[in-house]
Design a protein around this motif. Structure first.
Motif, short mmCIF file in Angstrom:
data_model
loop_
_atom_site.label_atom_id
_atom_site.label_comp_id
_atom_site.label_asym_id
_atom_site.label_seq_id
_atom_site.Cartn_x
_atom_site.Cartn_y
_atom_site.Cartn_z
N ASP A 9 0.83 -1.22 0.00
CA ASP A 9 0.00 0.00 0.00
C ASP A 9 0.86 1.26 0.00
N ALA A 12 2.46 1.62 -3.46
CA ALA A 12 1.44 2.01 -4.45
C ALA A 12 1.09 3.49 -4.32
N SER A 13 0.93 3.98 -3.10
CA SER A 13 0.55 5.39 -2.94
C SER A 13 1.66 6.33 -3.40
N VAL A 15 3.99 5.64 -5.74
CA VAL A 15 4.10 5.54 -7.20
C VAL A 15 2.96 6.29 -7.88
N LYS A 16 1.78 6.26 -7.32
CA LYS A 16 0.65 7.00 -7.90
C LYS A 16 0.93 8.50 -7.96
N VAL A 17 1.68 9.01 -6.98
CA VAL A 17 2.05 10.43 -6.98
C VAL A 17 3.09 10.71 -8.06
N GLU A 18 4.09 9.84 -8.15
CA GLU A 18 5.20 10.05 -9.10
C GLU A 18 4.81 9.72 -10.54
N PRO A 20 1.31 9.41 -12.12
CA PRO A 20 -0.16 9.39 -12.06
C PRO A 20 -0.84 8.77 -13.29
N GLN A 21 -0.20 8.81 -14.46
CA GLN A 21 -0.83 8.30 -15.67
C GLN A 21 -0.52 6.82 -15.93
N GLY A 22 0.47 6.26 -15.27
CA GLY A 22 0.87 4.89 -15.55
C GLY A 22 1.46 4.79 -16.95
N LEU A 71 2.64 -2.57 -7.86
CA LEU A 71 2.53 -1.79 -9.08
C LEU A 71 1.48 -2.32 -10.06
N ILE A 74 -1.31 -0.08 -11.60
CA ILE A 74 -0.83 1.31 -11.57
C ILE A 74 0.13 1.53 -12.72
#
Length: 107
Positions: A9, A12-13, A15-18, A20-22, A71, A74
Motif C-alpha cells: 500500500d 502504491a501510494s 508511485v501514484k504520486v510520481e 499518475p498516468q501509468g 505496481l 498502476i
C-alpha cells in the motif's frame, strides 16, 4: 500478512504520486530496482562508511515480489508483463527503493 500489505500500500501510494498516468496497456517492461535498507545505528563508523554487501533478510526476491504486486494496476496490468528484471539490495543512510522502469515494446 498485514506487514506485506502495508508495504504494498505504501509503495502504491508513492508511485501514484510520481507516475499518475501509468503506462499504456499491453506493453512489455524491463525493470531495475535497488532496495536500500537503513544502516544499523550499532555499527562502528568504519563499517558505516563502507557497508558490506547486504546478505541478510529480507530476501531481495521477497522485496521485489511485493514491489511488483504493488505496481499491478498502476504501472502495468499485471507483473507478468515484466520480462527482464534486475534487483539488488544494500545499506544506505536513507532507506528507500530506486526503481527504473523501461517500456520496451508492445506485447
Amino acid at each position: 500478512d498485514a506487514k506485506s500489505k502495508a508495504y504494498r500500500d505504501a509503495v502504491a501510494s508513492l508511485v501514484k504520486v510520481e507516475l499518475p498516468q501509468g503506462f499504456p496497456n499491453g506493453m512489455a517492461f524491463r525493470m531495475d530496482t535497488c532496495f536500500l535498507v537503513g544502516i544499523p545505528k550499532s555499527w562502528p563508523k568504519y563499517k558505516k562508511l563502507s557497508p558490506p554487501a547486504h546478505t541478510s533478510r529480507p530476501d531481495v526476491d521477497n522485496l521485489g515480489k511485493g514491489l511488483a504486486d504493488a505496481l499491478n494496476g498502476i504501472v502495468w496490468d499485471d507483473d507478468s508483463q515484466i520480462y527482464d528484471w534486475r534487483a539488488s539490495k544494500g545499506y544506505a543512510e536513507t532507506p528507500g527503493i530506486h526503481i527504473k522502469i523501461l517500456v520496451e515494446r508492445e506485447i
